[in-house]
Motif scaffolding. Sequence first.
Motif, PDB file in Angstrom:
ATOM      1  N   ASP A 821      -4.525 -27.211 -39.436  1.00  0.00           N
ATOM      2  CA  ASP A 821      -4.764 -26.411 -38.240  1.00  0.00           C
ATOM      3  C   ASP A 821      -5.287 -27.389 -37.184  1.00  0.00           C
ATOM      4  O   ASP A 821      -6.364 -27.951 -37.346  1.00  0.00           O
ATOM      5  N   ILE A 822      -4.539 -27.622 -36.160  1.00  0.00           N
ATOM      6  CA  ILE A 822      -4.905 -28.683 -35.221  1.00  0.00           C
ATOM      7  C   ILE A 822      -5.939 -28.169 -34.221  1.00  0.00           C
ATOM      8  O   ILE A 822      -5.592 -27.497 -33.244  1.00  0.00           O
ATOM      9  N   SER A 823      -7.183 -28.470 -34.516  1.00  0.00           N
ATOM     10  CA  SER A 823      -8.247 -27.990 -33.642  1.00  0.00           C
ATOM     11  C   SER A 823      -9.510 -28.795 -33.898  1.00  0.00           C
ATOM     12  O   SER A 823      -9.618 -29.510 -34.899  1.00  0.00           O
ATOM     13  N   GLU A 824     -10.456 -28.662 -33.024  1.00  0.00           N
ATOM     14  CA  GLU A 824     -11.745 -29.330 -33.215  1.00  0.00           C
ATOM     15  C   GLU A 824     -12.462 -28.753 -34.434  1.00  0.00           C
ATOM     16  O   GLU A 824     -13.263 -29.431 -35.064  1.00  0.00           O
ATOM     17  N   ASP A 825     -12.153 -27.503 -34.762  1.00  0.00           N
ATOM     18  CA  ASP A 825     -12.760 -26.916 -35.960  1.00  0.00           C
ATOM     19  C   ASP A 825     -12.388 -27.723 -37.192  1.00  0.00           C
ATOM     20  O   ASP A 825     -13.158 -27.846 -38.125  1.00  0.00           O
ATOM     21  N   THR A 826     -11.174 -28.253 -37.208  1.00  0.00           N
ATOM     22  CA  THR A 826     -10.717 -29.003 -38.367  1.00  0.00           C
ATOM     23  C   THR A 826     -11.211 -30.446 -38.338  1.00  0.00           C
ATOM     24  O   THR A 826     -11.673 -30.970 -39.345  1.00  0.00           O
ATOM     25  N   PHE A 827     -11.072 -31.087 -37.202  1.00  0.00           N
ATOM     26  CA  PHE A 827     -11.297 -32.539 -37.162  1.00  0.00           C
ATOM     27  C   PHE A 827     -12.635 -32.936 -36.555  1.00  0.00           C
ATOM     28  O   PHE A 827     -12.983 -34.105 -36.514  1.00  0.00           O
ATOM     29  N   GLY A 828     -13.359 -31.968 -36.059  1.00  0.00           N
ATOM     30  CA  GLY A 828     -14.627 -32.302 -35.411  1.00  0.00           C
ATOM     31  C   GLY A 828     -14.403 -32.538 -33.924  1.00  0.00           C
ATOM     32  O   GLY A 828     -13.260 -32.589 -33.463  1.00  0.00           O
ATOM     33  N   PRO A 829     -15.498 -32.697 -33.193  1.00  0.00           N
ATOM     34  CA  PRO A 829     -15.389 -32.756 -31.735  1.00  0.00           C
ATOM     35  C   PRO A 829     -14.687 -34.029 -31.257  1.00  0.00           C
ATOM     36  O   PRO A 829     -14.863 -35.100 -31.830  1.00  0.00           O
ATOM     37  N   THR A 830     -13.883 -33.885 -30.229  1.00  0.00           N
ATOM     38  CA  THR A 830     -13.318 -35.048 -29.553  1.00  0.00           C
ATOM     39  C   THR A 830     -14.383 -35.517 -28.570  1.00  0.00           C
ATOM     40  O   THR A 830     -15.347 -34.807 -28.306  1.00  0.00           O
ATOM     41  N   HIS A 831     -14.211 -36.704 -28.064  1.00  0.00           N
ATOM     42  CA  HIS A 831     -15.262 -37.268 -27.220  1.00  0.00           C
ATOM     43  C   HIS A 831     -15.139 -36.920 -25.755  1.00  0.00           C
ATOM     44  O   HIS A 831     -15.993 -37.281 -24.960  1.00  0.00           O
ATOM     45  N   CYS A 832     -14.076 -36.251 -25.392  1.00  0.00           N
ATOM     46  CA  CYS A 832     -13.940 -35.859 -24.001  1.00  0.00           C
ATOM     47  C   CYS A 832     -13.864 -34.344 -23.959  1.00  0.00           C
ATOM     48  O   CYS A 832     -13.665 -33.692 -24.973  1.00  0.00           O
ATOM     49  N   LYS A 833     -13.956 -33.820 -22.787  1.00  0.00           N
ATOM     50  CA  LYS A 833     -13.857 -32.373 -22.671  1.00  0.00           C
ATOM     51  C   LYS A 833     -12.769 -32.016 -21.666  1.00  0.00           C
ATOM     52  O   LYS A 833     -12.558 -32.725 -20.693  1.00  0.00           O
ATOM     53  N   GLY A 834     -12.078 -30.967 -21.941  1.00  0.00           N
ATOM     54  CA  GLY A 834     -11.204 -30.419 -20.899  1.00  0.00           C
ATOM     55  C   GLY A 834      -9.734 -30.744 -21.045  1.00  0.00           C
ATOM     56  O   GLY A 834      -8.910 -30.099 -20.432  1.00  0.00           O
ATOM     57  N   GLY A 835      -9.377 -31.701 -21.886  1.00  0.00           N
ATOM     58  CA  GLY A 835      -7.951 -32.035 -22.000  1.00  0.00           C
ATOM     59  C   GLY A 835      -7.272 -31.205 -23.076  1.00  0.00           C
ATOM     60  O   GLY A 835      -7.879 -30.314 -23.677  1.00  0.00           O
ATOM     61  N   THR A 836      -6.000 -31.469 -23.267  1.00  0.00           N
ATOM     62  CA  THR A 836      -5.310 -30.895 -24.412  1.00  0.00           C
ATOM     63  C   THR A 836      -5.062 -32.051 -25.368  1.00  0.00           C
ATOM     64  O   THR A 836      -4.492 -33.065 -24.965  1.00  0.00           O
ATOM     65  N   TYR A 837      -5.486 -31.894 -26.610  1.00  0.00           N
ATOM     66  CA  TYR A 837      -5.435 -33.033 -27.530  1.00  0.00           C
ATOM     67  C   TYR A 837      -4.303 -32.879 -28.534  1.00  0.00           C
ATOM     68  O   TYR A 837      -3.804 -31.784 -28.768  1.00  0.00           O
ATOM     69  N   ARG A 838      -3.969 -34.020 -29.074  1.00  0.00           N
ATOM     70  CA  ARG A 838      -2.851 -34.052 -30.017  1.00  0.00           C
ATOM     71  C   ARG A 838      -3.292 -34.701 -31.309  1.00  0.00           C
ATOM     72  O   ARG A 838      -4.189 -35.529 -31.324  1.00  0.00           O
ATOM     73  N   LEU A 839      -2.553 -34.355 -32.361  1.00  0.00           N
ATOM     74  CA  LEU A 839      -2.752 -35.015 -33.645  1.00  0.00           C
ATOM     75  C   LEU A 839      -1.502 -35.847 -33.937  1.00  0.00           C
ATOM     76  O   LEU A 839      -0.384 -35.329 -33.884  1.00  0.00           O
ATOM     77  N   ALA A 840      -1.707 -37.123 -34.232  1.00  0.00           N
ATOM     78  CA  ALA A 840      -0.590 -37.947 -34.700  1.00  0.00           C
ATOM     79  C   ALA A 840      -0.901 -38.373 -36.130  1.00  0.00           C
ATOM     80  O   ALA A 840      -2.016 -38.801 -36.428  1.00  0.00           O
ATOM     81  N   VAL A 841       0.095 -38.198 -37.003  1.00  0.00           N
ATOM     82  CA  VAL A 841      -0.083 -38.556 -38.411  1.00  0.00           C
ATOM     83  C   VAL A 841       1.137 -39.324 -38.893  1.00  0.00           C
ATOM     84  O   VAL A 841       2.277 -38.983 -38.564  1.00  0.00           O
ATOM     85  N   GLU A 842       0.884 -40.343 -39.660  1.00  0.00           N
ATOM     86  CA  GLU A 842       1.983 -40.994 -40.385  1.00  0.00           C
ATOM     87  C   GLU A 842       1.594 -40.988 -41.864  1.00  0.00           C
ATOM     88  O   GLU A 842       0.620 -41.624 -42.259  1.00  0.00           O
ATOM     89  N   ALA A 843       2.338 -40.205 -42.640  1.00  0.00           N
ATOM     90  CA  ALA A 843       2.035 -40.072 -44.069  1.00  0.00           C
ATOM     91  C   ALA A 843       3.153 -40.720 -44.880  1.00  0.00           C
ATOM     92  O   ALA A 843       4.328 -40.620 -44.523  1.00  0.00           O
ATOM     93  N   ILE A 844       2.780 -41.379 -45.942  1.00  0.00           N
ATOM     94  CA  ILE A 844       3.774 -42.016 -46.813  1.00  0.00           C
ATOM     95  C   ILE A 844       3.997 -41.115 -48.025  1.00  0.00           C
ATOM     96  O   ILE A 844       3.042 -40.671 -48.654  1.00  0.00           O
TER      97      ILE A 844
END
Length: 845
Positions: A821-844
């Motif tokens: 679930d891509i959200s601050e709830d999952t990954f913790g707070p981002t260091h900036c406020k107000g933007g729209t954030y993305r998750l990038a993952v590279e899994a093997i």
Amino acid sequence: MEKTNSKSMFLLLLSGAILLFGLPSFAIDVSHDDRAITINGERRIILSGSIHYPRSTPEMWPSLVRKSKEGGLNTIETYVFWNAHEPLRRQYDFSGNLDLVRFIKSIQSEGLYAILRIGPYVCAEWDYGGFPVWLHNMPGVKFRTKNTVFQNEMQIFTTLIVDMMKRENLFASQGGPIILAQIENEYGNVMWSYGNDGVEYINWCAKMANDLNIGVPWIMCQQSNAPQPMLQTCNGFYCDQYTPKSNSTPKMWTENWTGWYKDWGGANPHRTAEDLAFSVARFYQRGGSMSNYYMYHGGTNFGRTAGGPYITTSYDYDAPLDEYGNLNQPKWGHLKQLHGVLISLEKVLTYGSTRQIDYNDKLAATVYTYEGQSACFFSNWNWTNDLTLEYEQTQYTIPAWSVSILPDCYTEVYNTAKLAKNIKNLFVFWQVNAQTSIMVKKPNDADDQKEPYELQWVWRSEHFENFKNGIVQGSVMSANELLDQKAVANDTSDYMWYMTSVDIDESDPVYGEEAILHVHTNGHIVHAFVNGKHIGSQYAPNGHWEFIFEKYFKLRKGINQISLLSVTVGLPNYGANFDTARNGIRGPVKLIGGVKNVTKDISSNKWINKVGLHGEEKKLYEVDTHYARKWHAENLPSHKMFVWYKTSFQAPLGRDPVVVDLLGLGKGYAWVNGHNIGRYWPSYLAGEHGCSYTCDYRGNYDGNKKCLTGCGEPSQRWYHIPREYLKDDDNVLVLFEEFGGTPENVNFQTVTVGKACANAYEGNVLELSCQGERVISEIKFASFGEPQGTCGSFRKGGCEAKNTLQVVQKECLGKQSCSLDISEDTFGPTHCKGGTYRLAVEAIC
Ligand SMILES: *[C@@H]1O[C@H](CO)[C@@H](O)[C@H](O)[C@H]1NC(C)=O
Ligand SMILES: *[C@@H]1O[C@H](CO)[C@@H](O)[C@H](O)[C@H]1NC(C)=O
Ligand SMILES: *[C@@H]1O[C@H](CO)[C@@H](O)[C@H](O)[C@H]1NC(C)=O
Ligand SMILES: CC(=O)N[C@H]1CO[C@H](CO)[C@@H](O)[C@@H]1O
């Protein structure tokens, strides 16, 4: 009044149907109006995809259909392949991967609809466009025009297929899945060349089909004057500009090319997910109601089924499901999201009123309104510039060459150019973002086998000393002319000998030390022998129709034996009168030489024809033949022409699809446990030029010029071995090597997801999957914030949530798939406020 009429008409039809088909316990009424196909009276959006049953195996069908359904399709379309079903006149084959009934039932059991394109001309890059060659050889026949021999055979075959479907209650009118059927195929493209007979023929096709009373509508694609009640449909990369000629026909698109096919000597074609989605979204924006992906699963041209000439054995087509049935990501996932949006708008798209607002000639909005609700499509087909439009006091930026869909005319839920999109707070089925899968080939992991070095090969030469010397046994044909290879061979083999002898004495003007053998052939390959000695071979570059072979040789006094082995590489499948094109040695065949440099035309000598290889006749490809003892284990030849090779191997473990890597070999055929897995030709390299490192989705796609990869590499190096052809213990691979090569590097691999990458916005749920039994073994990169780059070269950006990598590792490591679930709830707070954030993952995987 009118209403009563149509109702009683319907009842009348219904009772007719009952008489025809017996009890239609769950009969489904399929009809149409000017807007859409209607099913039980309701207008429907038909999202269909092509899967050709002979290009996979019955064991693959259920999973292909399920993956199509999961990809958001509600219909599967197939052609019917006449020459596969009736290889000899009145001898039918519906076994194995030709089991059409089983295929349609696989579609039915997933609850999908089916479209049956009977043709029986199918094109499809299939050998001879699906026509049996025996039909070509019938006296007086002329294909696809007013001709009683042809029409009679076409009617018999079409009726046979229709009756077979009826017997199994497979038409919707009988409660089955088939909602549409097609007669003929793209005839409108060639009809001009048949004159008035063409018009009479197509009218006859319509009547013949209609008289078969299948209880569902018939369609004719690319047929602008489709005789009523045949429904006209469009084929092409884009059909948004298309309007049916009849104003009672809905706007339907039967072939939307998802990629393109590949030729020997060609590079790999790719059509981007963005462009494909753009074409589909545009089509529905402009009033379309039925579309079909050609292909949704392309598959494999097993055996001798590839047409062309020069179509490769792989028919991957860059389709949403790859040749082996894996998800082609992100294409599959990106389209799945589009399908979800379109189906959710089914009512408003098919019943709503439409309003078109043109902002300029490249920017337009279409507003569909139904029962007080509006849905909007904003499209920009400028190739270079993102453009902004204003709708109801709100500004929207539409990326170049894209369509945005706003189900409430306010919130953009889908844009065709944005593979991962912020789509907060919408329905569940929109919230899955597509991963990008990087497919890899892994070495055979069967543990008692260390490949490639330990494959034990045996070999034997193709036995043709006699043919080379013009001495033949068995069934031959002779004539004082050069015959069409099709007419003699009936398409039973690629190989056919043309043999003659010339008596030369010293007084013959052509007599001299050396002469040139000159051969004009319609191809596709010729191997020339004089007096038992191979003097040269040549193939048509890029499948051209004809070429001239010329080679010096030593002429001897007395009898000179000339033996030409002509080889076809798939019979043509497209074009006006393609069926009449000659194959094989056309002539003239000449000797040029002597002191006077004269020419002796030997085209009307007595020529003896012999069809097929000795090894084909003796079935050397079968696992157990009584010729087993004649194979040699020593002195394995390398780069020798006309050699049969044989080895046994262990099947790779697991369920991942299997391929054999034939790099090092020249050209020929491969068989696994007696199954012909198709022609191989890894020595044929794609041209050096024309590939690009980047692929811009913007601008018209055309199949042969844009987004090519694999320049300078073999057109096809890996060959699919369906799992069903493999046994748990020993398996047998047999190769017939025509040009010369080495089997030393042959090895078996599995095709699987190597990497699963994602780059998705906050508010989405991201699913990562290795597809199959493999698990995620490593998270190479994970960053939530403003990561940069693309799969394989992601970099951290600003605003990163510190624990992203640990969270992703915890959720995904050791699992076949995971969802985040891509959200601050999952990954913790981002260091900036107000933007729209993305998750990038590279899994093997
Ligand atoms: C795209 O838009 C730009 C800026 O408006 C314009 O200069 C260009 O001609 C357009 N290109 C096409 C293909 O319409
Ligand atoms: C081809 O078909 C004809 C009859 O149409 C038959 O006489 C001939 O033997 C066949 N040839 C081969 C090679 O099957
Ligand atoms: C033979 O004749 C042809 C055409 O007449 C000419 O092109 C060719 O060069 C000649 N060859 C020799 C060896 O004289
Ligand atoms: C058969 C057909 O519709 N062909 C069209 C496919 O799309 C290309 C590119 O738009 C057109 O040029 C063809 O005419």
